[in-house]
Design a protein around this motif. Sequence first.
Motif, PDB file in Angstrom:
ATOM      1  N   LEU A  62       0.849  -1.202   0.000  1.00  0.00           N
ATOM      2  CA  LEU A  62       0.000   0.000   0.000  1.00  0.00           C
ATOM      3  C   LEU A  62       0.881   1.247   0.000  1.00  0.00           C
ATOM      4  N   ALA A  63       1.935   1.239   0.805  1.00  0.00           N
ATOM      5  CA  ALA A  63       2.849   2.387   0.865  1.00  0.00           C
ATOM      6  C   ALA A  63       3.514   2.621  -0.488  1.00  0.00           C
ATOM      7  N   LEU A  64       3.914   1.557  -1.164  1.00  0.00           N
ATOM      8  CA  LEU A  64       4.508   1.714  -2.492  1.00  0.00           C
ATOM      9  C   LEU A  64       3.522   2.333  -3.480  1.00  0.00           C
ATOM     10  N   LEU A  65       2.230   2.064  -3.274  1.00  0.00           N
ATOM     11  CA  LEU A  65       1.196   2.644  -4.129  1.00  0.00           C
ATOM     12  C   LEU A  65       0.818   4.060  -3.689  1.00  0.00           C
ATOM     13  N   GLY A  66       1.378   4.506  -2.527  1.00  0.00           N
ATOM     14  CA  GLY A  66       1.134   5.859  -2.047  1.00  0.00           C
ATOM     15  C   GLY A  66       0.008   5.990  -1.038  1.00  0.00           C
ATOM     16  N   PHE A  67      -0.323   4.884  -0.342  1.00  0.00           N
ATOM     17  CA  PHE A  67      -1.439   4.889   0.592  1.00  0.00           C
ATOM     18  C   PHE A  67      -1.064   4.167   1.880  1.00  0.00           C
ATOM     19  N   ALA A  68      -1.887   4.369   2.908  1.00  0.00           N
ATOM     20  CA  ALA A  68      -1.751   3.668   4.189  1.00  0.00           C
ATOM     21  C   ALA A  68      -3.155   3.443   4.729  1.00  0.00           C
ATOM     22  N   LEU A  69      -3.284   2.512   5.654  1.00  0.00           N
ATOM     23  CA  LEU A  69      -4.584   2.326   6.293  1.00  0.00           C
ATOM     24  C   LEU A  69      -4.996   3.611   6.998  1.00  0.00           C
ATOM     25  N   ALA A  70      -6.280   3.920   6.948  1.00  0.00           N
ATOM     26  CA  ALA A  70      -6.804   5.077   7.669  1.00  0.00           C
ATOM     27  C   ALA A  70      -6.692   4.803   9.170  1.00  0.00           C
ATOM     28  N   GLU A  71      -6.756   5.868   9.963  1.00  0.00           N
ATOM     29  CA  GLU A  71      -6.665   5.721  11.406  1.00  0.00           C
ATOM     30  C   GLU A  71      -7.731   4.764  11.921  1.00  0.00           C
ATOM     31  N   ASP A  72      -7.331   3.807  12.746  1.00  0.00           N
ATOM     32  CA  ASP A  72      -8.205   2.798  13.345  1.00  0.00           C
ATOM     33  C   ASP A  72      -8.830   1.832  12.334  1.00  0.00           C
ATOM     34  N   ALA A  73      -8.382   1.840  11.091  1.00  0.00           N
ATOM     35  CA  ALA A  73      -8.937   0.919  10.082  1.00  0.00           C
ATOM     36  C   ALA A  73      -8.308  -0.464  10.220  1.00  0.00           C
ATOM     37  N   GLU A  74      -9.078  -1.462   9.897  1.00  0.00           N
ATOM     38  CA  GLU A  74      -8.612  -2.851   9.882  1.00  0.00           C
ATOM     39  C   GLU A  74      -9.121  -3.514   8.613  1.00  0.00           C
ATOM     40  N   TRP A  75      -8.443  -4.561   8.191  1.00  0.00           N
ATOM     41  CA  TRP A  75      -8.898  -5.331   7.040  1.00  0.00           C
ATOM     42  C   TRP A  75     -10.121  -6.140   7.450  1.00  0.00           C
ATOM     43  N   GLU A  76     -11.180  -6.060   6.668  1.00  0.00           N
ATOM     44  CA  GLU A  76     -12.407  -6.816   6.906  1.00  0.00           C
ATOM     45  C   GLU A  76     -12.523  -7.884   5.815  1.00  0.00           C
ATOM     46  N   TRP A  77     -12.579  -9.134   6.243  1.00  0.00           N
ATOM     47  CA  TRP A  77     -12.611 -10.257   5.306  1.00  0.00           C
ATOM     48  C   TRP A  77     -14.035 -10.716   5.043  1.00  0.00           C
ATOM     49  N   CYS A  78     -14.280 -11.158   3.830  1.00  0.00           N
ATOM     50  CA  CYS A  78     -15.565 -11.773   3.490  1.00  0.00           C
ATOM     51  C   CYS A  78     -15.284 -12.902   2.502  1.00  0.00           C
ATOM     52  N   GLU A  79     -16.245 -13.752   2.345  1.00  0.00           N
ATOM     53  CA  GLU A  79     -16.078 -14.847   1.392  1.00  0.00           C
ATOM     54  C   GLU A  79     -17.327 -14.993   0.549  1.00  0.00           C
ATOM     55  N   SER A  80     -17.114 -15.509  -0.640  1.00  0.00           N
ATOM     56  CA  SER A  80     -18.209 -15.811  -1.564  1.00  0.00           C
ATOM     57  C   SER A  80     -17.780 -17.052  -2.346  1.00  0.00           C
ATOM     58  N   THR A  81     -18.469 -17.357  -3.390  1.00  0.00           N
ATOM     59  CA  THR A  81     -18.069 -18.488  -4.225  1.00  0.00           C
ATOM     60  C   THR A  81     -17.723 -17.981  -5.614  1.00  0.00           C
ATOM     61  N   THR A  82     -16.870 -18.724  -6.285  1.00  0.00           N
ATOM     62  CA  THR A  82     -16.484 -18.338  -7.636  1.00  0.00           C
ATOM     63  C   THR A  82     -17.689 -18.457  -8.568  1.00  0.00           C
ATOM     64  N   PRO A  83     -17.737 -17.620  -9.593  1.00  0.00           N
ATOM     65  CA  PRO A  83     -18.861 -17.668 -10.534  1.00  0.00           C
ATOM     66  C   PRO A  83     -18.923 -18.982 -11.301  1.00  0.00           C
ATOM     67  N   GLU A  84     -20.103 -19.313 -11.781  1.00  0.00           N
ATOM     68  CA  GLU A  84     -20.299 -20.568 -12.516  1.00  0.00           C
ATOM     69  C   GLU A  84     -19.462 -20.650 -13.781  1.00  0.00           C
ATOM     70  N   TYR A  85     -19.122 -19.511 -14.396  1.00  0.00           N
ATOM     71  CA  TYR A  85     -18.388 -19.538 -15.663  1.00  0.00           C
ATOM     72  C   TYR A  85     -16.908 -19.875 -15.508  1.00  0.00           C
ATOM     73  N   HIS A  86     -16.400 -19.961 -14.273  1.00  0.00           N
ATOM     74  CA  HIS A  86     -14.996 -20.323 -14.085  1.00  0.00           C
ATOM     75  C   HIS A  86     -14.750 -21.732 -14.601  1.00  0.00           C
ATOM     76  N   PRO A  87     -13.536 -21.973 -15.134  1.00  0.00           N
ATOM     77  CA  PRO A  87     -13.231 -23.284 -15.712  1.00  0.00           C
ATOM     78  C   PRO A  87     -12.820 -24.345 -14.688  1.00  0.00           C
ATOM     79  N   HIS A  88     -13.331 -24.241 -13.481  1.00  0.00           N
ATOM     80  CA  HIS A  88     -13.033 -25.230 -12.451  1.00  0.00           C
ATOM     81  C   HIS A  88     -14.266 -25.362 -11.561  1.00  0.00           C
ATOM     82  N   PRO A  89     -14.312 -26.385 -10.726  1.00  0.00           N
ATOM     83  CA  PRO A  89     -15.451 -26.519  -9.815  1.00  0.00           C
ATOM     84  C   PRO A  89     -15.574 -25.292  -8.914  1.00  0.00           C
ATOM     85  N   GLU A  90     -16.795 -25.002  -8.489  1.00  0.00           N
ATOM     86  CA  GLU A  90     -17.041 -23.864  -7.599  1.00  0.00           C
ATOM     87  C   GLU A  90     -16.179 -23.990  -6.357  1.00  0.00           C
TER      88      GLU A  90
END
Length: 108
Positions: A62-90
């Motif tokens: 992020l620093a190399l791109l010119g940014f930093a986390l905002a004050e008190d910010a944290e990474w928030e994770w979420c999950e989903s499934t890959t789309p049906e059009y992907h060439p592998h099982p979901e």
Amino acid sequence: MNGRVLRAQITMRCCGTTAPERTAGPCWQLFVVMIGRVDDWPVYTWPTSPQAPTVEERAAELALLGFALAEDAEWEWCESTTPEYHPHPEQVELMAAAQIRPLNGDAA
């Protein structure tokens, strides 16, 4: 800064990526969500690996791109499934997002 909320996202590209460079396998990609064309967003792609980048690795890129986390910010994770059009099982797809700020204090 003009009060606009900036966000960074990190996601696993399960089939590799073509931008900004082609990868031959799964890789993690960090990008800064901005107004305008997706092709113009700041982006960093880690070498091909299914291993998620550490908090320290994300902060460094992020620093190399010119940014930093905002004050008190944290990474928030979420999950989903890959789309049906992907060439592998979901499969489960992970993504994280966090509020960020420009390092130079300007609005991006």
